[in-house]
Design an enzyme around this catalytic site. Structure first.
Site, short mmCIF file in Angstrom:
data_model
loop_
_atom_site.label_atom_id
_atom_site.label_comp_id
_atom_site.label_asym_id
_atom_site.label_seq_id
_atom_site.Cartn_x
_atom_site.Cartn_y
_atom_site.Cartn_z
N GLY A 140 24.45 -118.69 -7.36
CA GLY A 140 24.44 -117.24 -7.62
C GLY A 140 23.81 -116.95 -8.97
O GLY A 140 23.59 -117.87 -9.78
N GLY A 151 26.17 -114.81 -14.42
CA GLY A 151 27.15 -113.73 -14.50
C GLY A 151 27.81 -113.37 -13.17
O GLY A 151 28.65 -112.47 -13.12
N SER A 152 27.47 -114.10 -12.11
CA SER A 152 28.06 -113.76 -10.80
C SER A 152 29.49 -114.28 -10.67
O SER A 152 30.20 -113.90 -9.73
CB SER A 152 27.18 -114.31 -9.66
OG SER A 152 27.04 -115.71 -9.79
N LYS A 176 30.35 -117.84 -11.10
CA LYS A 176 30.40 -119.23 -10.61
C LYS A 176 31.40 -120.07 -11.42
O LYS A 176 32.25 -120.74 -10.84
CB LYS A 176 29.01 -119.89 -10.69
CG LYS A 176 27.92 -119.18 -9.92
CD LYS A 176 26.59 -119.88 -10.05
CE LYS A 176 26.02 -119.94 -11.46
NZ LYS A 176 25.69 -118.62 -12.04
N SER A 193 20.99 -122.63 -9.37
CA SER A 193 20.21 -123.27 -8.30
C SER A 193 19.45 -122.22 -7.49
O SER A 193 19.77 -121.97 -6.33
CB SER A 193 21.10 -124.14 -7.41
OG SER A 193 22.34 -123.57 -7.12
N1 LIG Z 1 15.85 -118.57 -18.23
C1 LIG Z 1 17.12 -118.69 -17.82
N2 LIG Z 1 17.46 -118.38 -16.55
C2 LIG Z 1 18.74 -118.51 -16.15
N3 LIG Z 1 19.76 -118.96 -16.94
C3 LIG Z 1 19.45 -119.29 -18.21
C4 LIG Z 1 18.14 -119.16 -18.70
N4 LIG Z 1 18.14 -119.55 -20.00
C5 LIG Z 1 19.39 -119.90 -20.31
N5 LIG Z 1 20.19 -119.76 -19.24
C6 LIG Z 1 21.61 -120.15 -19.25
O1 LIG Z 1 21.65 -121.35 -18.48
C7 LIG Z 1 22.60 -121.28 -17.45
C8 LIG Z 1 21.99 -121.70 -16.12
O2 LIG Z 1 21.89 -123.06 -16.03
P1 LIG Z 1 21.79 -123.75 -14.62
O3 LIG Z 1 21.71 -125.21 -14.87
O4 LIG Z 1 22.89 -123.26 -13.78
O5 LIG Z 1 20.39 -123.19 -14.07
S1 LIG Z 1 19.49 -123.71 -12.86
O6 LIG Z 1 20.37 -124.02 -11.73
O7 LIG Z 1 18.76 -124.90 -13.30
O8 LIG Z 1 18.56 -122.60 -12.56
C9 LIG Z 1 23.04 -119.85 -17.34
O9 LIG Z 1 24.45 -119.94 -17.21
P2 LIG Z 1 25.32 -119.05 -16.20
O10 LIG Z 1 25.31 -117.69 -16.82
O11 LIG Z 1 26.66 -119.70 -16.25
O12 LIG Z 1 24.71 -119.08 -14.83
C10 LIG Z 1 22.58 -119.19 -18.62
O13 LIG Z 1 23.67 -119.11 -19.51
N1 LIG Z 2 35.80 -112.09 -9.63
C1 LIG Z 2 35.50 -111.50 -10.77
N2 LIG Z 2 35.77 -110.21 -10.99
C2 LIG Z 2 35.46 -109.62 -12.16
N3 LIG Z 2 34.89 -110.26 -13.19
C3 LIG Z 2 34.59 -111.56 -13.05
C4 LIG Z 2 34.88 -112.25 -11.83
N4 LIG Z 2 34.48 -113.52 -11.97
C5 LIG Z 2 33.96 -113.63 -13.20
N5 LIG Z 2 34.04 -112.46 -13.86
C6 LIG Z 2 33.55 -112.20 -15.21
O1 LIG Z 2 32.13 -112.19 -15.13
C7 LIG Z 2 31.58 -112.83 -16.25
C8 LIG Z 2 30.67 -113.98 -15.79
O2 LIG Z 2 31.46 -114.96 -15.18
P1 LIG Z 2 31.01 -116.49 -15.18
O3 LIG Z 2 32.04 -117.23 -14.43
O4 LIG Z 2 30.70 -116.93 -16.57
O5 LIG Z 2 29.66 -116.39 -14.32
P2 LIG Z 2 28.50 -117.47 -14.12
O6 LIG Z 2 29.10 -118.83 -14.32
O7 LIG Z 2 28.01 -117.24 -12.73
O8 LIG Z 2 27.47 -117.13 -15.16
C9 LIG Z 2 32.73 -113.30 -17.13
O9 LIG Z 2 32.93 -112.35 -18.16
C10 LIG Z 2 33.91 -113.31 -16.18
O10 LIG Z 2 35.11 -113.03 -16.83
#
Ligand SMILES: Nc1ncnc2c1ncn2[C@@H]1O[C@H](COP(=O)(O)OS(=O)(=O)O)[C@@H](OP(=O)(O)O)[C@H]1O
Ligand SMILES: Nc1ncnc2c1ncn2[C@@H]1O[C@H](COP(=O)(O)OP(=O)(O)O)[C@@H](O)[C@H]1O
Length: 273
Positions: free
Chosen positions: A103, A106-107, A109, A177
């Protein structure tokens, strides 16, 4: 080298009969000691004879015939152990598998991965989380966010997840991913059914409004290039095991989403050996 033969019951020597004894394997050339092994443990089972896939004893001649080339590695032979995945699963009273969470950033995960791990831990199940962000702090610290780097990031995490599943562990991989083919390649590494893809189908506007790390803001202002969902693609799964999405504009709490995944695992028999 000493050989341990046959499948008869293991009988410790008088030396080894105390609870925390020292096992000594005597060989012609070496003496190997292991401390702290509990001989009353039910985990000590007769040792299965080592054999290859066909059940034949492995000999030097067979080994050279079994040598393969895998990628850049030449003359390599798979080494089988008499303790296998089934044995480990029996021990853990669960089945090893990979729960792959995909996802947008911020979704939710990582939050769901933790809630799921907590829920399963409370039921006595062993899990391990491979979080994209975390793995990029070590094993994948040489990779950025170009498509090839993301593909390699996902490939490595897929391979590590496969090892965890083989260990009998419920492995929770949590990473954006974004490319379907990379996720499908990880799926193909595992026996059918053991790869459980969970799509956090949260709209970009919601993720962007959450923006806990301020990355969307930076991406919108052009300070981060190639950010998923902004100027880099995200390909949603076309068919996956579980889709978690909002209802009437509200996200379910993480604990409720974790329960959905746990019910799936229960129903498919992963929470028993
Ligand atoms: N360009 C760009 N695009 C997306 N995300 C970025 C980027 N640069 C840094 N980040 C930070 O890296 C986290 C994503 O890493 P992943 O290993 O999950 O990414 S991937 O599956 O290889 O696409 C992602 O974490 P999550 O927010 O937890 O998803 C971001 O915090
Ligand atoms: N089910 C949910 N409902 C509302 N807010 C959520 C939920 N899950 C996560 N959050 C909030 O959304 C933000 C992103 O969550 P995070 O687990 O870090 O996402 P990801 O790992 O996909 O980047 C965090 O501030 C978290 O507290």
């Amino acid at each position: 080298m000493a050989a341990i033969q046959g499948a008869g019951p293991f009988s410790p020597s008088p030396l080894a009969k105390s609870r925390f004894a020292r096992i000594v394997l005597e060989t012609n050339a070496t003496r190997i000691g292991l401390h702290g092994v509990d001989f009353r443990s039910s985990f000590l089972k007769p040792i299965k004879a080592m054999a290859n896939d066909c059940g034949a004893a492995v000999s030097g001649k067979n080994l050279s015939q079994m040598a393969k080339t895998v990628g850049k590695a030449t003359n390599i032979v798979w080494h089988k152990c008499s303790v296998d995945k089934c044995d480990r699963q029996q021990l853990l009273e669960q089945k090893g598998c990979v729960i792959w969470m995909t996802g947008l950033s911020g979704s939710g995960k990582s939050t769901l991965a933790c809630a799921l791990s907590r829920g399963l831990h409370a039921r006595g199940k062993l899990t391990y989380i491979l979080d994209g962000d975390n793995v990029r702090h070590g094993l994948n610290s040489d990779l950025g966010f170009k498509a090839e780097d993301r593909a390699e990031n996902i490939r490595r995490i897929g391979e590590v997840a496969k090892l965890f599943a083989d260990a009998g562990i419920i492995c929770i991989a949590s990473l954006i991913s974004p490319y379907r083919k990379d996720r499908d390649a990880c799926r193909a590494l595992l026996p059918e059914r053991d790869f459980i893809e969970v799509f956090l189908d949260v709209p970009l506007e919601v993720c962007e409004a959450r923006d806990p790390k301020g990355l969307y803001k930076l991406a919108r202002s052009g300070k981060i290039k190639g950010f998923t969902g902004i100027d880099d693609p995200y390909e949603p799964p076309v068919s996956c095991e579980i889709v978690l999405r909002q209802k009437a504009g509200n996200c379910f709490p993480p604990s409720a989403m974790a329960e959905t995944v746990i019910s799936y695992l229960e129903e498919k028999g992963y929470l028993q050996a």
